[in-house]
Design a protein around this motif. Sequence first.
Motif, short mmCIF file in Angstrom:
data_model
loop_
_atom_site.label_atom_id
_atom_site.label_comp_id
_atom_site.label_asym_id
_atom_site.label_seq_id
_atom_site.Cartn_x
_atom_site.Cartn_y
_atom_site.Cartn_z
N ARG A 9 63.12 83.78 71.62
CA ARG A 9 62.61 83.43 72.95
C ARG A 9 61.18 83.89 73.12
O ARG A 9 60.37 83.20 73.77
CB ARG A 9 63.51 84.04 74.01
N LEU A 10 60.84 85.06 72.57
CA LEU A 10 59.47 85.55 72.67
C LEU A 10 58.49 84.68 71.88
O LEU A 10 57.33 84.51 72.27
CB LEU A 10 59.40 87.00 72.17
N ILE A 11 58.99 84.12 70.75
CA ILE A 11 58.12 83.27 69.94
C ILE A 11 57.95 81.89 70.57
O ILE A 11 56.84 81.36 70.68
CB ILE A 11 58.70 83.15 68.52
N TRP A 12 59.07 81.31 70.99
CA TRP A 12 59.03 79.99 71.61
C TRP A 12 60.15 79.93 72.63
O TRP A 12 61.33 80.08 72.29
CB TRP A 12 59.20 78.90 70.55
N ALA A 13 59.83 79.74 73.86
CA ALA A 13 60.80 79.86 74.95
C ALA A 13 61.98 78.91 74.79
O ALA A 13 63.13 79.28 75.04
CB ALA A 13 60.11 79.64 76.30
#
Length: 267
Positions: free
Chosen positions: A200-204
């Motif tokens: 999630r931090l890399i790509w929501a």
Amino acid sequence: MYDGYGNPPGMRMPPPNPHPGQFGNAFNGPSSGLIRTGLEAYGGRFLDSSSEFMQSNINRYFSNPQYYFHVNDQYVRNKLKIILFPFFHRGHWTRISEPVGGRLSYKPPIYDINAPDLYIPFMAFGSFIILAGFTLGFMGKFTPEAINLHFTRALIGWALQLVILKGLLYSMGGGEVPLLDLVAYGGYLFAGLSLAVVARLIWAYSYYIVMPWMSLCMGVFLVRTMKRVLFTEMRSSERHSSRQHYFLLFMAIAQFPLFFWLGSIGA
């Protein structure tokens, strides 16, 4: 008026009792040594039996905590592969036993990939809390109260997972599995949760792909693990009952709402 003992004149002192009671004879007479020896022997046997009873129950329900931290780097890597990708595990799911002190005991995690450990659950739990803090910071919602809320929620989720596993064993009439075994199995969910939060931090939007996948993988891992536990404790005539399959299916499905509830950071 009074004699030297403080008594009126003419009053006689009662003579001392020359014959002690039966208890005095028993403990002070010739047989006192035999009685004391018998009491000491009985007390020793009572203390030994009580100590053995307490030790057996402690080992039965809690086992040895050091056992669950006997791991190495190779074990941790291989165990995480099984937890996060159980579909690709081609080995067996049974634990390796060995005779110790005249009875069978299971080998520690460093020698058995299927043995439960507490190192991964605690490390994954801490990683999840740290990642939750990072997520709250990126969202501009980081406060001590918010991180404390997620810490408490994670503990409640771990307890709920433990209740599900314990309820499954109880409903199926399984044997008494050590409590720390179930704590370890329940804590493995934080490994998948941590990976989902990293995604999630890399790509929501990857959160909505990784989170269902981690829920599914955790369900498969627990089903295969608990089937092994049940098979070793139940009679062969009960191993393929439909009730067992329903309970295992419920345990697998319960991972989805549990994962999404714990993973709803900042909601």
